[in-house]
Design a protein around this motif. Structure first.
Motif, short mmCIF file in Angstrom:
data_model
loop_
_atom_site.label_atom_id
_atom_site.label_comp_id
_atom_site.label_asym_id
_atom_site.label_seq_id
_atom_site.Cartn_x
_atom_site.Cartn_y
_atom_site.Cartn_z
N ALA A 50 39.41 35.06 -45.24
CA ALA A 50 39.38 33.85 -46.07
C ALA A 50 38.09 33.07 -45.84
O ALA A 50 37.55 33.03 -44.73
N ASP A 51 37.62 32.43 -46.90
CA ASP A 51 36.37 31.69 -46.87
C ASP A 51 36.50 30.50 -47.81
O ASP A 51 36.70 30.67 -49.01
N SER A 52 36.39 29.29 -47.28
CA SER A 52 36.54 28.09 -48.11
C SER A 52 35.21 27.55 -48.63
O SER A 52 35.15 26.41 -49.11
N THR A 53 34.16 28.35 -48.60
CA THR A 53 32.85 27.92 -49.07
C THR A 53 32.90 27.31 -50.48
O THR A 53 32.25 26.29 -50.72
N PRO A 54 33.66 27.89 -51.44
CA PRO A 54 33.70 27.28 -52.77
C PRO A 54 34.21 25.84 -52.78
O PRO A 54 33.90 25.08 -53.69
N MET A 55 34.96 25.44 -51.77
CA MET A 55 35.49 24.07 -51.70
C MET A 55 34.49 23.12 -51.04
O MET A 55 34.68 21.90 -51.07
N GLY A 56 33.45 23.67 -50.41
CA GLY A 56 32.41 22.85 -49.80
C GLY A 56 32.87 22.12 -48.56
O GLY A 56 33.95 22.37 -48.01
N VAL A 57 32.03 21.21 -48.11
CA VAL A 57 32.34 20.36 -46.96
C VAL A 57 33.47 19.42 -47.35
O VAL A 57 33.46 18.85 -48.45
N GLN A 58 34.45 19.24 -46.47
CA GLN A 58 35.59 18.38 -46.74
C GLN A 58 35.42 17.02 -46.08
O GLN A 58 34.91 16.92 -44.95
N ARG A 59 35.83 15.98 -46.77
CA ARG A 59 35.93 14.62 -46.24
C ARG A 59 37.21 14.04 -46.81
O ARG A 59 37.44 14.14 -48.01
N HIS A 60 38.02 13.44 -45.97
CA HIS A 60 39.30 12.89 -46.42
C HIS A 60 39.31 11.38 -46.22
O HIS A 60 38.58 10.85 -45.39
N GLU A 65 44.84 15.43 -37.75
CA GLU A 65 44.88 16.06 -36.44
C GLU A 65 45.25 17.52 -36.64
O GLU A 65 46.17 17.84 -37.39
N VAL A 66 44.50 18.40 -35.97
CA VAL A 66 44.67 19.84 -36.17
C VAL A 66 44.73 20.54 -34.82
O VAL A 66 43.87 20.32 -33.96
N PRO A 92 39.01 9.26 -40.96
CA PRO A 92 38.65 9.30 -42.37
C PRO A 92 37.13 9.39 -42.55
O PRO A 92 36.38 8.72 -41.84
N GLY A 93 36.72 10.25 -43.48
CA GLY A 93 35.30 10.39 -43.79
C GLY A 93 34.54 11.40 -42.96
O GLY A 93 33.40 11.72 -43.27
N MET A 94 35.14 11.92 -41.89
CA MET A 94 34.43 12.87 -41.03
C MET A 94 34.25 14.20 -41.78
O MET A 94 35.21 14.82 -42.20
N PRO A 95 32.98 14.66 -41.93
CA PRO A 95 32.76 15.94 -42.62
C PRO A 95 33.18 17.12 -41.73
O PRO A 95 32.99 17.09 -40.53
N HIS A 96 33.74 18.15 -42.38
CA HIS A 96 34.10 19.38 -41.67
C HIS A 96 34.16 20.53 -42.68
O HIS A 96 34.41 20.33 -43.85
N GLY A 97 33.90 21.74 -42.15
CA GLY A 97 33.91 22.92 -43.00
C GLY A 97 32.60 23.05 -43.76
O GLY A 97 31.66 22.29 -43.52
N PRO A 98 32.56 24.00 -44.67
CA PRO A 98 33.60 24.97 -45.01
C PRO A 98 33.84 25.96 -43.88
O PRO A 98 33.08 26.04 -42.93
N TRP A 99 34.93 26.72 -44.04
CA TRP A 99 35.42 27.60 -42.99
C TRP A 99 35.44 29.05 -43.44
O TRP A 99 35.68 29.34 -44.61
N ARG A 100 35.28 29.94 -42.47
CA ARG A 100 35.42 31.38 -42.71
C ARG A 100 36.11 31.98 -41.49
O ARG A 100 35.87 31.57 -40.36
N THR A 101 36.98 32.96 -41.75
CA THR A 101 37.65 33.65 -40.64
C THR A 101 37.71 35.14 -40.91
O THR A 101 37.99 35.56 -42.03
#
Length: 114
Positions: A50-60, A65-66, A92-101
C-alpha cells in the motif's frame, strides 16, 4: 451524540471498510465514533504494498494518537520507517505521510478534537 456505550466485544465483529481516498489497500475498522464531536477510535490497516502518495501529506484539525500493532510503514516525507511497538501523538496541523509499506501495517488510533 457521543461514542456508543459498548462492553468488551471481539473487534473482529466490526468489518474493515475502505478509507477516504478509495484505495482498497488502505482500510479501517471503526470501533467507536462520534461524528458530531470529531471523535473516533479505529484500527487502520495498510495491505502489503500500500502507498498513500496520491493522498499527499496529511494534516488534521484534531489530535491523533497512533500505536503500531503489527508490521511497519515508511513516512516518505521524513524518509523514516516506523515499526510495531512505536507510538505517535500528533497535535492538530502536524504534517505526516504519505506512507508506503512493503509488509503491511496495522495500527490502533484514537482521534479527538483540539
Amino acid at each position: 451524540m457521543s461514542k456508543p456505550e459498548r462492553e468488551f466485544f471481539p473487534v473482529t465483529d466490526v468489518g474493515f471498510t475502505v478509507c477516504a481516498g478509495d484505495d482498497p489497500a488502505i482500510t479501517e475498522r471503526v470501533l467507536a465514533r462520534d461524528p458530531g464531536a470529531g471523535v473516533a477510535t479505529r484500527i487502520l490497516r495498510y495491505a502489503p504494498g500500500a502507498d498513500s502518495t496520491p493522498m499527499g501529506v496529511q494534516r488534521h484539525d484534531f489530535w491523533e494518537e497512533v500505536y503500531i500493532l503489527e508490521g511497519s510503514f515508511t513516512d516518505l516525507t521524513l524518509g523514516e520507517t516506523f515499526t510495531a511497538g512505536m507510538y505517535a501523538c500528533r497535535p492538530p496541523g502536524m504534517p505526516h505521510g504519505p506512507w508506503r509499506t512493503s509488509e503491511g501495517v496495522l495500527t490502533f488510533e484514537v482521534r479527538y478534537p483540539a
